[in-house]
Design an enzyme around this catalytic site. Structure first.
Site, mmCIF file in Angstrom:
data_model
loop_
_atom_site.group_PDB
_atom_site.id
_atom_site.type_symbol
_atom_site.label_atom_id
_atom_site.label_comp_id
_atom_site.label_asym_id
_atom_site.label_seq_id
_atom_site.Cartn_x
_atom_site.Cartn_y
_atom_site.Cartn_z
ATOM 1 N N LYS A 1 -11.878 -3.493 10.564
ATOM 2 C CA LYS A 1 -10.787 -3.050 11.442
ATOM 3 C C LYS A 1 -10.832 -3.793 12.787
ATOM 4 O O LYS A 1 -9.789 -4.162 13.321
ATOM 5 C CB LYS A 1 -10.838 -1.523 11.641
ATOM 6 C CG LYS A 1 -10.369 -0.752 10.411
ATOM 7 C CD LYS A 1 -8.898 -1.041 10.126
ATOM 8 C CE LYS A 1 -8.433 -0.521 8.803
ATOM 9 N NZ LYS A 1 -7.054 -0.909 8.480
ATOM 10 N N TYR B 1 -16.064 -0.829 6.932
ATOM 11 C CA TYR B 1 -14.657 -0.523 7.231
ATOM 12 C C TYR B 1 -14.362 -0.801 8.708
ATOM 13 O O TYR B 1 -13.379 -1.461 9.045
ATOM 14 C CB TYR B 1 -14.407 0.948 6.888
ATOM 15 C CG TYR B 1 -13.016 1.467 7.195
ATOM 16 C CD1 TYR B 1 -11.889 0.969 6.551
ATOM 17 C CD2 TYR B 1 -12.844 2.508 8.108
ATOM 18 C CE1 TYR B 1 -10.618 1.485 6.819
ATOM 19 C CE2 TYR B 1 -11.584 3.033 8.377
ATOM 20 C CZ TYR B 1 -10.471 2.514 7.728
ATOM 21 O OH TYR B 1 -9.228 3.033 7.995
ATOM 22 N N ILE C 1 -5.949 11.166 9.381
ATOM 23 C CA ILE C 1 -4.570 11.604 9.153
ATOM 24 C C ILE C 1 -4.554 12.734 8.124
ATOM 25 O O ILE C 1 -5.118 12.596 7.027
ATOM 26 C CB ILE C 1 -3.686 10.441 8.639
ATOM 27 C CG1 ILE C 1 -3.799 9.209 9.549
ATOM 28 C CG2 ILE C 1 -2.240 10.899 8.501
ATOM 29 C CD1 ILE C 1 -3.297 9.395 10.954
ATOM 30 N N GLY D 1 0.847 -1.203 0.000
ATOM 31 C CA GLY D 1 0.000 0.000 0.000
ATOM 32 C C GLY D 1 0.873 1.240 0.000
ATOM 33 O O GLY D 1 0.487 2.302 0.487
ATOM 34 N N GLY E 1 -0.162 4.836 -1.335
ATOM 35 C CA GLY E 1 -1.281 5.528 -0.695
ATOM 36 C C GLY E 1 -0.838 6.720 0.145
ATOM 37 O O GLY E 1 0.354 7.080 0.162
ATOM 38 N N GLN E 2 -1.793 7.298 0.847
ATOM 39 C CA GLN E 2 -1.525 8.531 1.610
ATOM 40 C C GLN E 2 -0.412 8.324 2.641
ATOM 41 O O GLN E 2 0.532 9.107 2.712
ATOM 42 C CB GLN E 2 -2.806 9.001 2.327
ATOM 43 C CG GLN E 2 -2.640 10.358 2.999
ATOM 44 C CD GLN E 2 -3.749 10.688 3.992
ATOM 45 O OE1 GLN E 2 -4.705 9.928 4.158
ATOM 46 N NE2 GLN E 2 -3.626 11.822 4.647
ATOM 47 N N ASN F 1 -0.780 -7.741 -4.971
ATOM 48 C CA ASN F 1 -2.213 -7.682 -4.663
ATOM 49 C C ASN F 1 -2.407 -8.552 -3.424
ATOM 50 O O ASN F 1 -2.128 -9.759 -3.468
ATOM 51 C CB ASN F 1 -3.009 -8.229 -5.855
ATOM 52 C CG ASN F 1 -4.506 -8.211 -5.593
ATOM 53 O OD1 ASN F 1 -4.950 -7.915 -4.479
ATOM 54 N ND2 ASN F 1 -5.284 -8.539 -6.603
HETATM 55 N N1 LIG Z 1 -5.534 8.011 6.185
HETATM 56 C C1 LIG Z 1 -6.252 7.990 7.304
HETATM 57 O O1 LIG Z 1 -6.824 9.010 7.716
HETATM 58 C C2 LIG Z 1 -6.336 6.711 8.097
HETATM 59 C C3 LIG Z 1 -7.010 6.741 9.328
HETATM 60 C C4 LIG Z 1 -7.130 5.570 10.067
HETATM 61 C C5 LIG Z 1 -6.543 4.404 9.601
HETATM 62 N N2 LIG Z 1 -5.888 4.397 8.403
HETATM 63 C C6 LIG Z 1 -5.328 3.113 7.946
HETATM 64 O O2 LIG Z 1 -3.983 3.280 7.490
HETATM 65 C C7 LIG Z 1 -3.725 2.384 6.409
HETATM 66 C C8 LIG Z 1 -3.232 3.156 5.193
HETATM 67 O O3 LIG Z 1 -4.212 4.117 4.849
HETATM 68 P P1 LIG Z 1 -3.994 5.229 3.727
HETATM 69 O O4 LIG Z 1 -4.663 6.444 4.202
HETATM 70 O O5 LIG Z 1 -2.595 5.279 3.285
HETATM 71 O O6 LIG Z 1 -4.932 4.610 2.581
HETATM 72 P P2 LIG Z 1 -4.892 4.849 1.006
HETATM 73 O O7 LIG Z 1 -6.232 4.512 0.473
HETATM 74 O O8 LIG Z 1 -4.295 6.161 0.667
HETATM 75 O O9 LIG Z 1 -3.842 3.714 0.578
HETATM 76 C C9 LIG Z 1 -4.172 2.348 0.618
HETATM 77 C C10 LIG Z 1 -3.421 1.658 -0.503
HETATM 78 O O10 LIG Z 1 -3.826 0.296 -0.543
HETATM 79 C C11 LIG Z 1 -3.747 -0.118 -1.881
HETATM 80 N N3 LIG Z 1 -4.567 -1.300 -2.122
HETATM 81 C C12 LIG Z 1 -5.922 -1.366 -2.254
HETATM 82 N N4 LIG Z 1 -6.276 -2.628 -2.544
HETATM 83 C C13 LIG Z 1 -5.137 -3.377 -2.580
HETATM 84 C C14 LIG Z 1 -4.867 -4.737 -2.829
HETATM 85 N N5 LIG Z 1 -5.840 -5.598 -3.139
HETATM 86 N N6 LIG Z 1 -3.575 -5.160 -2.784
HETATM 87 C C15 LIG Z 1 -2.574 -4.295 -2.493
HETATM 88 N N7 LIG Z 1 -2.772 -2.982 -2.258
HETATM 89 C C16 LIG Z 1 -4.049 -2.535 -2.300
HETATM 90 C C17 LIG Z 1 -4.251 1.074 -2.679
HETATM 91 O O11 LIG Z 1 -3.756 1.034 -4.009
HETATM 92 C C18 LIG Z 1 -3.723 2.265 -1.871
HETATM 93 O O12 LIG Z 1 -2.544 2.794 -2.440
HETATM 94 C C19 LIG Z 1 -5.036 1.617 6.176
HETATM 95 O O13 LIG Z 1 -4.991 0.407 6.902
HETATM 96 C C20 LIG Z 1 -6.082 2.516 6.775
HETATM 97 O O14 LIG Z 1 -7.211 1.807 7.195
HETATM 98 C C21 LIG Z 1 -5.776 5.519 7.641
#
Ligand SMILES: NC(=O)c1ccc[n+]([C@@H]2O[C@H](COP(=O)([O-])OP(=O)(O)OC[C@H]3O[C@@H](n4cnc5c(N)ncnc54)[C@H](O)[C@@H]3O)[C@@H](O)[C@H]2O)c1
Length: 318
Positions: A147, A143, A173, A8, A11-12, A53
């Site tokens: 979790k 979701y 975040i 991942g 992602g963010q 994946n």
């Molecule tokens: N950003 C927030 O505010 C926040 C808050 C609480 C928890 N989280 C948790 O932090 C973690 C990261 O979050 P984020 O904000 O970077 O999310 P995001 O959506 O920006 O990134 C998640 C990444 O997962 C990848 N992904 C989706 N399906 C996939 C698959 N089948 N195989 C491999 N990769 C796959 C996506 O391409 C994406 O880049 C997550 O577990 C999320 O639940 C984030």
């Protein structure tokens, strides 16, 4: 020697965690793994980059074996707002995908698995102010359900197999580098972008919707500090509350207006309001503070100043 795989990574959180881990442990020792989105040149070229994946266990296993991975940061997930629109996909990626990661951890005898949980693990029956670490976990979103399952599975793999699985319940975040991936707290980042671009903003959460939030540098520090904590000091494993600040949309607007006085906001709550209404306002993170010395560095004022400083050259070229 640590060999880390971040799943991942595009992602963010991943897009900022990977450079931090590469600085800390060496570029060659941190493999970034994307899924569908194209990585930035920096992410793809500064160190090893792969596509995986989590639903295709073999694709992850191959990378783990090829690179001699001992630690996985699993950030692959479908977030809250997207998860309510695609609950089957959220169930599949967040539960079945994570199960594959845990199984790889068990079979390959990995040293550690890091996986964020979320404040979405709580629900409308959870006490909303200073929410305790141990409390009612009855979320009403897909979701959130995934979790809670993830937390329980992580703790199960630790107790049953001795797999060192660690996780924390991130609040919303906020960051300036990579746009967020479909969460309920995304309004806050959109608000900063609009203010810096000199645009009006319509918030999809209404006034008074206070939620716990955290600035990205603290989010990164939290997960890395937890990963490095002495296991003998940990009573909890996959389910640490971490708190930094709490604010409602109008409080964020006021903070931004101190830096950008012309900025205007109005409020048109959509389906995400119901999700926000089921979440806590603030968290009791004393377990994280006691067990691995968690302490945030940014409050709202410091975050706003830094966000505007970082976004201004990026969005306006000034
Ligand atoms: N950003 C927030 O505010 C926040 C808050 C609480 C928890 N989280 C948790 O932090 C973690 C990261 O979050 P984020 O904000 O970077 O999310 P995001 O959506 O920006 O990134 C998640 C990444 O997962 C990848 N992904 C989706 N399906 C996939 C698959 N089948 N195989 C491999 N990769 C796959 C996506 O391409 C994406 O880049 C997550 O577990 C999320 O639940 C984030």
């Amino acid at each position: 020697m640590k060999k880390i795989l971040v799943i991942g990574a595009v992602g963010q959180i991943g897009s900022e965690l990977v450079p931090l881990l590469r600085t800390k442990y060496g570029n060659e020792n941190v493999v970034a793994a994307g899924h569908s989105k194209k990585p930035t040149d920096d992410l793809a070229n500064a160190g090893p980059f792969e596509f995986v994946n989590v639903l295709d266990k073999e694709s992850v296993e191959t990378v783990v074996k090829d690179h001699g991975i001992d630690t996985i940061y699993n950030l692959a997930a479908i977030l809250s707002a997207t998860g309510e629109q695609k609950p089957q996909l959220a169930y599949n990626v967040n539960n079945n995908g994570y199960f594959n990661i845990l199984e790889i951890g068990r079979e390959q005898e990995l040293e550690r698995i890091m996986t964020p949980s979320s404040i979405a693990a709580f629900g409308p029956e959870t006490p909303r102010d200073n929410t305790p670490n141990e409390t009612i976990l009855k979320p009403t979103t897909m979701y959130g359900i995934t979790k809670v399952t993830g937390e329980l599975l992580g703790n199960y793999y630790f107790q049953k197999y001795g797999l060192d699985v660690r996780g924390l319940r991130y609040p919303g975040i906020i960051s300036s580098e990579t746009p967020p991936g479909g969460g309920t707290t995304d309004y806050s980042i959109e608000m900063y972008y609009a203010a810096v671009k000199g645009e009006h903003y319509t918030s999809f959460l209404g006034e008074g919707s206070a939620l716990p939030m955290m600035y990205m540098p603290d989010a990164l520090k939290a997960i890395v500090d937890l990963a490095e904590a002495d296991i003998s000091k940990l009573t909890h494993h996959s389910d640490f509350n971490v708190n930094a600040m709490s604010f409602a949309p109008e409080e964020l607007a006021t903070s931004i207006q101190k830096e950008c006085p012309e900025f205007t906001v109005d409020y048109k709550p959509d389906f995400r309001q119901a999700i926000a209404d089921s979440w806590p306002k603030s968290l009791d993170d004393s377990a994280a503070r006691q067990e691995w010395n968690w302490k945030p560095g940014y409050d709202l004022k410091a975050m706003t100043k830094d966000m505007i400083e970082k976004l201004t050259p990026k969005l306006t070229g000034e």
